[in-house]
Design a protein around this motif. Structure first.
Motif, mmCIF file in Angstrom:
data_model
loop_
_atom_site.group_PDB
_atom_site.id
_atom_site.type_symbol
_atom_site.label_atom_id
_atom_site.label_comp_id
_atom_site.label_asym_id
_atom_site.label_seq_id
_atom_site.Cartn_x
_atom_site.Cartn_y
_atom_site.Cartn_z
ATOM 1 N N SER A 162 37.753 46.525 45.804
ATOM 2 C CA SER A 162 37.443 47.167 44.528
ATOM 3 C C SER A 162 38.178 46.537 43.353
ATOM 4 N N TYR A 163 39.247 45.781 43.650
ATOM 5 C CA TYR A 163 40.118 45.262 42.593
ATOM 6 C C TYR A 163 40.531 43.826 42.872
ATOM 7 N N TRP A 164 40.898 43.136 41.797
ATOM 8 C CA TRP A 164 41.645 41.890 41.865
ATOM 9 C C TRP A 164 43.112 42.264 41.670
ATOM 10 N N LEU A 165 43.992 41.732 42.484
ATOM 11 C CA LEU A 165 45.432 41.909 42.311
ATOM 12 C C LEU A 165 45.958 40.641 41.660
ATOM 13 N N GLN A 186 49.233 43.558 38.462
ATOM 14 C CA GLN A 186 48.199 44.287 37.728
ATOM 15 C C GLN A 186 46.927 44.313 38.562
ATOM 16 N N LEU A 187 46.247 45.452 38.560
ATOM 17 C CA LEU A 187 44.959 45.579 39.230
ATOM 18 C C LEU A 187 43.835 45.501 38.212
ATOM 19 N N LEU A 188 42.865 44.656 38.494
ATOM 20 C CA LEU A 188 41.709 44.481 37.618
ATOM 21 C C LEU A 188 40.463 44.860 38.413
ATOM 22 N N PRO A 189 39.607 45.729 37.883
ATOM 23 C CA PRO A 189 38.425 46.141 38.639
ATOM 24 C C PRO A 189 37.460 44.976 38.842
ATOM 25 N N ASN A 202 42.168 48.946 47.848
ATOM 26 C CA ASN A 202 42.578 50.133 47.098
ATOM 27 C C ASN A 202 43.721 49.792 46.154
ATOM 28 N N GLU A 203 44.105 50.757 45.353
ATOM 29 C CA GLU A 203 45.131 50.497 44.333
ATOM 30 C C GLU A 203 46.545 50.770 44.813
ATOM 31 N N GLU A 249 41.745 39.715 46.229
ATOM 32 C CA GLU A 249 40.916 40.914 46.284
ATOM 33 C C GLU A 249 41.624 41.963 47.133
#
Length: 77
Positions: free
Chosen positions: A51-54, A22-25, A6-7, A3
């Protein structure tokens, strides 16, 4: 998968080579479940919420380990 808040992140292997990632919301329901468990465990709500899964591929030798570094991506321009 990790997790992240930010991106602005990048992944490098132990030799310093940048790894494709890859970033997944995160779904709202996942965020709410996480907040619930953090509050139950710590007794207070988290100050920041991911905010994202890496996601990235990792190669690990048999009976061994590999090191990957996740940090802020370098700003360009």
């Amino acid at each position: 998968m990790l997790e992240v808040i930010n991106e602005n992140v990048a992944v490098w292997d132990s030799s310093g080579k940048e790894i494709e990632s890859q970033l997944l919301p995160l779904l709202d329901v996942s965020v709410e479940v996480r907040k619930y468990h953090v509050k139950a465990y710590l007794g207070k709500s988290p100050k920041t919420t991911p905010s994202y899964w890496l996601a990235f591929s990792a190669t690990v030798p048999p009976l061994g380990f590999s090191t990957y570094i996740v940090s802020n991506a370098k700003q360009t321009g």
